[in-house]
Each structure stands twice: as structure tokens, then as C-alpha cells.
Design a protein around this motif. Structure first.
Motif, PDB file in Angstrom:
ATOM      1  N   GLY A  52     -43.645 -69.844 -30.231  1.00  0.00           N
ATOM      2  CA  GLY A  52     -43.860 -71.278 -30.104  1.00  0.00           C
ATOM      3  C   GLY A  52     -43.088 -71.821 -28.923  1.00  0.00           C
ATOM      4  N   TYR A  55     -38.160 -77.295 -27.443  1.00  0.00           N
ATOM      5  CA  TYR A  55     -37.936 -78.520 -26.668  1.00  0.00           C
ATOM      6  C   TYR A  55     -36.783 -79.285 -27.297  1.00  0.00           C
ATOM      7  CZ  TYR A  55     -40.337 -80.998 -30.470  1.00  0.00           C
ATOM      8  OH  TYR A  55     -40.689 -81.514 -31.698  1.00  0.00           O
ATOM      9  N   ASP A  57     -35.723 -82.716 -28.795  1.00  0.00           N
ATOM     10  CA  ASP A  57     -36.027 -84.039 -29.333  1.00  0.00           C
ATOM     11  C   ASP A  57     -34.774 -84.888 -29.141  1.00  0.00           C
ATOM     12  OD1 ASP A  57     -36.103 -86.258 -31.179  1.00  0.00           O
ATOM     13  OD2 ASP A  57     -37.741 -85.266 -32.235  1.00  0.00           O
ATOM     14  N   THR A  63     -35.544 -78.289 -31.066  1.00  0.00           N
ATOM     15  CA  THR A  63     -36.652 -78.123 -32.004  1.00  0.00           C
ATOM     16  C   THR A  63     -37.561 -76.979 -31.554  1.00  0.00           C
ATOM     17  OG1 THR A  63     -36.597 -80.515 -32.430  1.00  0.00           O
ATOM     18  CG2 THR A  63     -38.558 -79.325 -33.144  1.00  0.00           C
ATOM     19  N   ASN A  65     -41.291 -75.716 -31.931  1.00  0.00           N
ATOM     20  CA  ASN A  65     -42.654 -76.044 -32.324  1.00  0.00           C
ATOM     21  C   ASN A  65     -43.405 -74.732 -32.575  1.00  0.00           C
ATOM     22  OD1 ASN A  65     -44.793 -78.441 -32.276  1.00  0.00           O
ATOM     23  ND2 ASN A  65     -45.764 -76.618 -31.446  1.00  0.00           N
ATOM     24  N   TYR A  66     -43.578 -74.395 -33.837  1.00  0.00           N
ATOM     25  CA  TYR A  66     -44.201 -73.118 -34.215  1.00  0.00           C
ATOM     26  C   TYR A  66     -45.702 -73.154 -33.936  1.00  0.00           C
ATOM     27  CZ  TYR A  66     -46.043 -69.458 -37.301  1.00  0.00           C
ATOM     28  OH  TYR A  66     -46.703 -68.372 -37.812  1.00  0.00           O
ATOM     29  N   GLU A  67     -46.173 -72.104 -33.274  1.00  0.00           N
ATOM     30  CA  GLU A  67     -47.589 -71.995 -32.962  1.00  0.00           C
ATOM     31  C   GLU A  67     -48.300 -71.006 -33.877  1.00  0.00           C
ATOM     32  OE1 GLU A  67     -49.581 -73.497 -30.498  1.00  0.00           O
ATOM     33  OE2 GLU A  67     -47.898 -74.900 -30.300  1.00  0.00           O
ATOM     34  N   GLY A  87     -48.606 -77.981 -32.960  1.00  0.00           N
ATOM     35  CA  GLY A  87     -47.703 -79.076 -33.283  1.00  0.00           C
ATOM     36  C   GLY A  87     -47.617 -79.386 -34.751  1.00  0.00           C
ATOM     37  N   LYS A  90     -42.829 -77.990 -37.174  1.00  0.00           N
ATOM     38  CA  LYS A  90     -41.662 -78.097 -36.302  1.00  0.00           C
ATOM     39  C   LYS A  90     -40.403 -77.759 -37.099  1.00  0.00           C
ATOM     40  CE  LYS A  90     -43.777 -81.778 -33.534  1.00  0.00           C
ATOM     41  NZ  LYS A  90     -43.908 -81.050 -32.277  1.00  0.00           N
ATOM     42  N   TYR A  91     -39.513 -77.002 -36.470  1.00  0.00           N
ATOM     43  CA  TYR A  91     -38.262 -76.622 -37.119  1.00  0.00           C
ATOM     44  C   TYR A  91     -37.090 -77.067 -36.258  1.00  0.00           C
ATOM     45  CZ  TYR A  91     -41.231 -73.428 -39.844  1.00  0.00           C
ATOM     46  OH  TYR A  91     -42.214 -72.887 -40.653  1.00  0.00           O
ATOM     47  N   ARG A  92     -36.148 -77.754 -36.879  1.00  0.00           N
ATOM     48  CA  ARG A  92     -34.910 -78.069 -36.178  1.00  0.00           C
ATOM     49  C   ARG A  92     -34.102 -76.783 -36.086  1.00  0.00           C
ATOM     50  NH1 ARG A  92     -37.398 -82.089 -34.158  1.00  0.00           N
ATOM     51  NH2 ARG A  92     -37.859 -83.770 -35.623  1.00  0.00           N
ATOM     52  N   TYR A 123     -41.944 -86.579 -25.594  1.00  0.00           N
ATOM     53  CA  TYR A 123     -40.505 -86.400 -25.769  1.00  0.00           C
ATOM     54  C   TYR A 123     -39.723 -86.556 -24.469  1.00  0.00           C
ATOM     55  CZ  TYR A 123     -41.862 -84.732 -30.352  1.00  0.00           C
ATOM     56  OH  TYR A 123     -42.381 -84.647 -31.624  1.00  0.00           O
TER      57      TYR A 123
END
Length: 285
Positions: A52, A55, A57, A63, A65-67, A87, A90-92, A123
Motif C-alpha cells: 500500500g 503518507y 495525515d 498512515t 493505506n492498504y491496497e 483507500g 487505513k492503518y495508523r 492530505y
């Protein structure tokens, strides 16, 4: 004979090219992979890899963003295919997250990914504003990547040096990087502007104590303790001075600051354990 050698060379080069295309090097810290497509290491029982986009935030922090997931097949990366929308998940990223592998241009092409996701621009809005830059520096500091924090923080400082929280983040970064002399003028100006902020005294005292200017550090820490309403912060300032006088073998001053540490620190805290250690090992080199 020459034909055979040539064939071997071609096979060798082909094999090298395929291996290079599928190489995954899990050596990059997540905060060094911002705005990059990445893969996370898999578990031993799974031959596929989660991939993923990482980026920052500005409010929530780093974060992922898992694809989807991919496998390596026939020298290329192949999507496993979980049919997740881009999108959607999403994982912190935790500060203890495993290192990642930044995907190469060829690997990105294998997975049919854009160079940059369209949603990323959301963002980046306001990225030149002081508040945005300060938050960016905060997130890097929080991750322990203080050298990366300096760029946005210094940019913000040129625009509005007394912006709330900015001077602390910048001085914290300098102190963490052991650039104590650079932190001092930042904090002097911060205290002149806001003499009630005990965090400024905490950082300034830390700068001086690490420059072996113990007398100056003591003066600053006393002001910080007087300005503070936070026992933990008071105990942190006190233990720093106690340690400094332990190193100098100044028992009178050590006892003063040990008493203050005991006054403000919780009984089961590490600071109390440090005082106990200093007292037991006073006569040792």
C-alpha cells in the motif's frame, strides 16, 4: 565454446534481472517511506505480502493505506486480489512498526499502480501553512525522526516563530540530535515571549546540563519547577540535576536535588530507582 559461454552469460543476466525485479528489502523505517508505495514483511506461514501507500495525515500521523496483497510468481509481482477499493482500509502506523520495502518502479508497474494516488492531494492541502508544518514536525519528533522534523519546523519558524507549540518542537528536535547550542537561542526567545511555559525551561535546562553548564542548568530548572504545576515534569527536571551532581560527586547538591526528585516522583517510578542507584553507588567510580 564461445556460443556456450555466451548462452551462459545471457541466462545469468536474465536471472539477475528477474531477481532484481522481485527483490524486497525490508530495511526502511516507515517515516523514511512517506509518500511511497511499500510492502510490509510477511509472516512465515504466508507467501504473500501486504502492500500500500504510506503518507502523513497532518492530524492523525503516519498512515498506511492498504491496497491488497501480492505474491512473487515467475519473476513478477502478482496481485492476490482481495477486491478492496482503493483507500478503503487505513492503518495508523505504530512507532514500533517493522521496516518496509519501498517498491521499485518496475514493481509498481507489475501491480498496475499510479505513481501517486489521486486521493493524496487531499492530505497536502495547506502544506505550507505554519500549523501544518508544525504538526508535521511533531509527528516526526514523536517517531524519533528528529532530523526529518527539522525541515518543516525551521520553515515554520521563519514564518511565525512564536506559533503555539512550534518553539518546543524545534528545541526538542535540536536537543534530541544533541545540537544543544542551537536549541538555546530558540528557547531564550520563547521564554522571553512566554515566561510561564515550563516546558521551555525543561528543554533549556536539558540543553545546559548536557553542555556541562551545571550552574546555569540549575538556575533554569529551578525556574521551571516554580512555573510548573505538573509533578512528573518537576521530577524529570529534578532527576536531571541530581544525575549531574552525582557525576560531579557534589554530595550537598546531589542531596538537594534527590530530595526534590523524591518529593515529586511517584514511588514506583524509574526516577526513584535512579536516585536509589546513585545513593548506593556514590563511592564507586
Amino acid at each position: 565454446m564461445r556460443i556456450l559461454i555466451l548462452a551462459l552469460v545471457l541466462i545469468s543476466n536474465l536471472g539477475f534481472s528477474q531477481n532484481k525485479r522481485t527483490d524486497l528489502n525490508f530495511t526502511t523505517k516507515y517515516f523514511d517511506a512517506v509518500d511511497k508505495w511499500v510492502a510490509f514483511p510477511n509472516k512465515d506461514i504466508d507467501s504473500s505480502f501486504a502492500y500500500g501507500f504510506i503518507y502523513l495525515d497532518n492530524q492523525a500521523g503516519f498512515t498506511f493505506n492498504y491496497e491488497d496483497r501480492f505474491k512473487i510468481e515467475n519473476g513478477t509481482l502478482k496481485k492476490v486480489g482481495n477486491n478492496l477499493q482503493t483507500g478503503a482500509v487505513k492503518y495508523r502506523i505504530d512507532t514500533n512498526a517493522n521496516p518496509v520495502s519501498i517498491l521499485t518502479k518496475e514493481q509498481i508497474e507489475d501491480l498496475n499502480l499510479p505513481d501517486t494516488p489521486e486521493w493524496l492531494s487531499v492530505y497536502k492541502q495547506g502544506s505550507e501553512n505554519v500549523g501544518y508544518l508544525k504538526n508535521e514536525g511533531y509527528h516526526y519528533n514523536h517517531a524519533g525522526a528528529c532530523e526529518r522534523a527539522l525541515l518543516p519546523l525551521l520553515k515554520a519558524y521563519k514564518i511565525k516563530p512564536h506559533f503555539e507549540g512550534l518553539e518546543f518542537e524545534l528545541s526538542y528536535a535540536y536537543n534530541h540530535l544533541k545540537q544543544y547550542k542551537k536549541a538555546i537561542p530558540i528557547l531564550d526567545k520563547a521564554i522571553k515571549n512566554n515566561p510561564k511555559n515550563f516546558y521551555f525551561y525543561r528543554e533549556l535546562g536539558f540543553s545546559y546540563v548536557n553542555l556541562d553548564q551545571v550552574k546555569k542548568a540549575e538556575e533554569i530548572y529551578l525556574k521551571g519547577i516554580s512555573a510548573s504545576d505538573n509533578d512528573f515534569e518537576k521530577s524529570e527536571m529534578a532527576i536531571n540535576m541530581a544525575q549531574a551532581f552525582f557525576k560531579l560527586k557534589n554530595r550537598t547538591k546531589f542531596d538537594e536535588w534527590a530530595k526534590l526528585t523524591k518529593k515529586y516522583a511517584k514511588k514506583d517510578s524509574n526516577y526513584m530507582q535512579y536516585i536509589e542507584y546513585f545513593e548506593k553507588n556514590w563511592d564507586k567510580n
